[in-house]
Design a protein around this motif. Sequence first.
Motif, PDB file in Angstrom:
ATOM      1  N   UNK A  65     -12.263  61.319  54.783  1.00 28.41           N
ATOM      2  CA  UNK A  65     -10.855  60.992  54.567  1.00 28.41           C
ATOM      3  C   UNK A  65     -10.407  61.216  53.125  1.00 28.41           C
ATOM      4  N   UNK A  66     -11.272  61.837  52.311  1.00 27.47           N
ATOM      5  CA  UNK A  66     -10.949  61.993  50.903  1.00 27.47           C
ATOM      6  C   UNK A  66     -10.486  63.393  50.570  1.00 27.47           C
ATOM      7  N   UNK A  67     -10.945  63.867  49.429  1.00 26.67           N
ATOM      8  CA  UNK A  67     -10.472  65.139  48.881  1.00 26.67           C
ATOM      9  C   UNK A  67     -10.806  66.303  49.831  1.00 26.67           C
ATOM     10  N   UNK A  68     -11.784  66.099  50.712  1.00 27.06           N
ATOM     11  CA  UNK A  68     -12.109  67.131  51.698  1.00 27.06           C
ATOM     12  C   UNK A  68     -10.923  67.425  52.610  1.00 27.06           C
ATOM     13  N   UNK A  69      -9.974  66.498  52.676  1.00 33.52           N
ATOM     14  CA  UNK A  69      -8.802  66.695  53.544  1.00 33.52           C
ATOM     15  C   UNK A  69      -7.630  67.357  52.828  1.00 33.52           C
ATOM     16  N   UNK A  70      -7.767  67.537  51.511  1.00 33.68           N
ATOM     17  CA  UNK A  70      -6.608  68.001  50.737  1.00 33.68           C
ATOM     18  C   UNK A  70      -6.035  69.317  51.273  1.00 33.68           C
TER      19      UNK A  70
ATOM     20  N   UNK B 214      -6.143  70.440  54.183  1.00 32.19           N
ATOM     21  CA  UNK B 214      -5.481  70.171  55.465  1.00 32.19           C
ATOM     22  C   UNK B 214      -4.055  69.689  55.262  1.00 32.19           C
ATOM     23  N   UNK B 215      -3.870  68.797  54.293  1.00 34.60           N
ATOM     24  CA  UNK B 215      -2.511  68.337  53.976  1.00 34.60           C
ATOM     25  C   UNK B 215      -1.635  69.506  53.516  1.00 34.60           C
ATOM     26  N   UNK B 216      -2.245  70.356  52.661  1.00 39.25           N
ATOM     27  CA  UNK B 216      -1.467  71.484  52.131  1.00 39.25           C
ATOM     28  C   UNK B 216      -1.062  72.433  53.256  1.00 39.25           C
ATOM     29  N   UNK B 217      -1.982  72.670  54.197  1.00 41.89           N
ATOM     30  CA  UNK B 217      -1.627  73.562  55.313  1.00 41.89           C
ATOM     31  C   UNK B 217      -0.499  72.978  56.165  1.00 41.89           C
TER      32      UNK B 217
ATOM     33  N   UNK C 274      -0.840  61.473  58.203  1.00 45.77           N
ATOM     34  CA  UNK C 274      -2.136  60.834  57.945  1.00 45.77           C
ATOM     35  C   UNK C 274      -2.131  60.071  56.624  1.00 45.77           C
ATOM     36  N   UNK C 275      -2.574  58.814  56.639  1.00 46.94           N
ATOM     37  CA  UNK C 275      -2.414  57.966  55.447  1.00 46.94           C
ATOM     38  C   UNK C 275      -3.693  57.679  54.669  1.00 46.94           C
ATOM     39  N   UNK C 276      -4.748  58.494  54.881  1.00 45.02           N
ATOM     40  CA  UNK C 276      -6.000  58.255  54.145  1.00 45.02           C
ATOM     41  C   UNK C 276      -6.797  57.139  54.785  1.00 45.02           C
ATOM     42  N   UNK C 277      -7.502  56.333  53.972  1.00 37.08           N
ATOM     43  CA  UNK C 277      -8.260  55.224  54.572  1.00 37.08           C
ATOM     44  C   UNK C 277      -7.352  54.003  54.729  1.00 37.08           C
ATOM     45  N   UNK C 278      -7.538  53.355  55.876  1.00 35.80           N
ATOM     46  CA  UNK C 278      -6.742  52.166  56.190  1.00 35.80           C
ATOM     47  C   UNK C 278      -6.941  51.075  55.138  1.00 35.80           C
ATOM     48  N   UNK C 279      -8.172  50.972  54.637  1.00 33.84           N
ATOM     49  CA  UNK C 279      -8.524  49.877  53.746  1.00 33.84           C
ATOM     50  C   UNK C 279      -7.744  49.859  52.443  1.00 33.84           C
ATOM     51  N   UNK C 280      -7.399  51.035  51.914  1.00 34.25           N
ATOM     52  CA  UNK C 280      -6.667  51.070  50.642  1.00 34.25           C
ATOM     53  C   UNK C 280      -5.412  50.213  50.715  1.00 34.25           C
ATOM     54  N   UNK C 281      -4.658  50.404  51.788  1.00 37.72           N
ATOM     55  CA  UNK C 281      -3.357  49.742  51.908  1.00 37.72           C
ATOM     56  C   UNK C 281      -3.522  48.240  52.144  1.00 37.72           C
ATOM     57  N   UNK C 282      -4.496  47.869  52.974  1.00 37.90           N
ATOM     58  CA  UNK C 282      -4.745  46.442  53.210  1.00 37.90           C
ATOM     59  C   UNK C 282      -5.132  45.752  51.904  1.00 37.90           C
ATOM     60  N   UNK C 283      -5.950  46.437  51.094  1.00 40.90           N
ATOM     61  CA  UNK C 283      -6.445  45.844  49.848  1.00 40.90           C
ATOM     62  C   UNK C 283      -5.356  45.653  48.793  1.00 40.90           C
ATOM     63  N   UNK C 284      -4.230  46.338  48.943  1.00 45.42           N
ATOM     64  CA  UNK C 284      -3.128  46.146  47.994  1.00 45.42           C
ATOM     65  C   UNK C 284      -2.685  44.684  47.946  1.00 45.42           C
TER      66      UNK C 284
ATOM     67  N   UNK D 110     -13.904  75.402  49.699  1.00 47.18           N
ATOM     68  CA  UNK D 110     -12.555  75.229  50.238  1.00 47.18           C
ATOM     69  C   UNK D 110     -11.576  74.827  49.131  1.00 47.18           C
ATOM     70  N   UNK D 111     -11.999  73.895  48.281  1.00 46.89           N
ATOM     71  CA  UNK D 111     -11.117  73.413  47.213  1.00 46.89           C
ATOM     72  C   UNK D 111     -10.911  74.494  46.147  1.00 46.89           C
ATOM     73  N   UNK D 112     -11.983  75.252  45.876  1.00 46.95           N
ATOM     74  CA  UNK D 112     -11.873  76.340  44.896  1.00 46.95           C
ATOM     75  C   UNK D 112     -10.843  77.370  45.368  1.00 46.95           C
ATOM     76  N   UNK D 113     -10.976  77.758  46.639  1.00 46.65           N
ATOM     77  CA  UNK D 113     -10.037  78.740  47.198  1.00 46.65           C
ATOM     78  C   UNK D 113      -8.611  78.194  47.230  1.00 46.65           C
ATOM     79  N   UNK D 114      -8.499  76.911  47.575  1.00 48.19           N
ATOM     80  CA  UNK D 114      -7.180  76.275  47.603  1.00 48.19           C
ATOM     81  C   UNK D 114      -6.540  76.357  46.217  1.00 48.19           C
ATOM     82  N   UNK D 115      -7.325  75.987  45.207  1.00 53.39           N
ATOM     83  CA  UNK D 115      -6.813  76.031  43.836  1.00 53.39           C
ATOM     84  C   UNK D 115      -6.387  77.439  43.431  1.00 53.39           C
ATOM     85  N   UNK D 116      -7.206  78.419  43.821  1.00 50.76           N
ATOM     86  CA  UNK D 116      -6.876  79.805  43.456  1.00 50.76           C
ATOM     87  C   UNK D 116      -5.534  80.237  44.035  1.00 50.76           C
TER      88      UNK D 116
END
Lengths: 357, 357
Positions: B45-50, B52-55, B117-127, B345-351
């Motif tokens: 659910x982290x940067x590996x999804x970036x 996907x969001x961009x697409x 998609x909102x990332x991990x559920x826990x972040x928001x609960x922990x606020x 994937x992230x390298x190509x995305x950045x390029x």
Amino acid sequence: MQNFSYEHLYRFTYDMLFQIGCPESDAKTATEVLLSADLRGVDSHGVARLSGYVRLWEKGRINAKPKVKVTYETPSTAVVDGDSGLGLVVAPFAMKVAMEKAKNVGTGWVSVKNSNHYGIAGYHAMMALEQDMIGISLTNASPLVAPTFSKERLLGTNPISVAIPAKEEPPFVADMATTTAANGKLEILQRKGLDTPTGWVQDKSGNPTTSANGVKDGGALLPLGGDREHGSHKGYALGAIVDIFSAVLSGANYGPWVPPFVAFLDPLPNLVGEGIGHFFGAMRVDAFRPADEFKSHMDNWIRRFRTAETTPGNEKVIIPGDPERELEYIRMKDGIPLLDPVVKDLTELGERFGVKF
Amino acid sequence: MQNFSYEHLYRFTYDMLFQIGCPESDAKTATEVLLSADLRGVDSHGVARLSGYVRLWEKGRINAKPKVKVTYETPSTAVVDGDSGLGLVVAPFAMKVAMEKAKNVGTGWVSVKNSNHYGIAGYHAMMALEQDMIGISLTNASPLVAPTFSKERLLGTNPISVAIPAKEEPPFVADMATTTAANGKLEILQRKGLDTPTGWVQDKSGNPTTSANGVKDGGALLPLGGDREHGSHKGYALGAIVDIFSAVLSGANYGPWVPPFVAFLDPLPNLVGEGIGHFFGAMRVDAFRPADEFKSHMDNWIRRFRTAETTPGNEKVIIPGDPERELEYIRMKDGIPLLDPVVKDLTELGERFGVKF
């Protein structure tokens, strides 16, 4: 096994509760809650428990004439003190407080201390339905469940019930223990001399077992999931949340300190709170969107799921609440079956108090 | 596998989000939410999804400059319209609305539509924790899960997160999919060429399978419990409740209509709502009892459970949130490990966007 009419069991239960000193309206409420379990097929939580409640009253652990009251509140929350009353009476009181708050500010949330076993969770959640509210009902219970990696019993079967109104379809009503299986199912297997499936029980040493006597012999029920690989840490977390909302918020006993339901086991010394705890929520559907719009979409949700293509050998996808509602219809018509030991127990109970079963 | 510092990944993610048009403060929030998954070990659910969001943004399904707003409210409730924004931005907005309402009337409850998609559920609960509130965070998700007896995928992994503050102990933070196992765990087994345990997956025909490719090959994830005998109807009910609170209350898409996260799959025709849905709750602890009293009892609860006698071969009973917090400490210090395909994937995305990875 014999069948008894709802009216017959209603009369007996009401008379018994009146006999031990419950005021008329409390006896009526408690009877209705208790028998809703029998009607809906949760036989372990119905009239079979009546003599257990009476024995707790005889020990002075249940107060037949409680002064149930709100001890603290904000516009959307309250704490209710059950004054050691029957949970069957305390819980509907608290749910009504939640619903009243929902009328005023959209939602109401009530944590309860100093209560006792409240019957089936679903009864209280379903109270919200007739007012187009979503109802939520949680309770902690005597410790019979071992968290993941624990040899000790630290949690109850801590059920979660959520009732959601629909329009033309019957409501969605989930009502479930946060364990793989409830204790009642073990008792059925015990009587039949059968083993349990894996993931239901661990033995006294903390090893998995399929013995239906595992819990009776000092073991524990397992959280939903069964073991770590199958997600038991999730069932454990759910049971823990129910415990904390019900008891740490209200000031009731939590975890291993929850007093046992059976009268022959005494509560632990140095209790951390008062009685057992419950938690109730009511959310007005129209605090989010027009009720009619919400309920039409619930109909659509329910129909889509109920008509889904099924796995081999299964007829249809079940909507939570369907089986209990169907059984309620049948048992109201044909009567409620009671096992012979239950009939004997109730007959003897009646004789002791001059109430004919 | 390579390790990257939090600061390195933060910079890249922020720059990428800024590059696609997110305002500075949104890019900051979204980056923090996304990376909290990497820190806490929810790598799927982290940067590996970036990328996907961009697409999804490239397809016009994510709005980088959303006007997120409250469209309806009562003193304790609100509906938020996410305007097709990143869930990573919409969710913290909605959670803040819930917390503001809790300040005023004790609790706040917000249902969200038109989000992603909102990332991990826990972040928001922990606020909620820093304000001595209990935080609750639910979301629906693309349909990958078959309800009990269903051959069809009708639900997402629909997680539940509940965060509860303590005093000297770290908080209790549950954050779990309502399935036996999350999809990320299947991917790990696929890479290793291993089978899954029973109860995780069914195949295309609706039969149980232990193939880690089961879902990819047209099957489905299974609700917590795995099968009926092990309580999968409970996991199904939990996933359903999350779906209804998140989407039927708000007016988002529910069940099989929830739009897919992957950009190469189009949403179904004739959608029943807008975007995906979330649900947030905030309860002020002192809306029930003095916060200090509550938090001291939470310490007692946590210590009793953590020091319980364990089952053979296990060191201690884990409090929900412990493993993630420990990992966060380690990864903040030693860096975040990314798999080679993710780095590529992230390298190509950045390029593609002129942002150096």
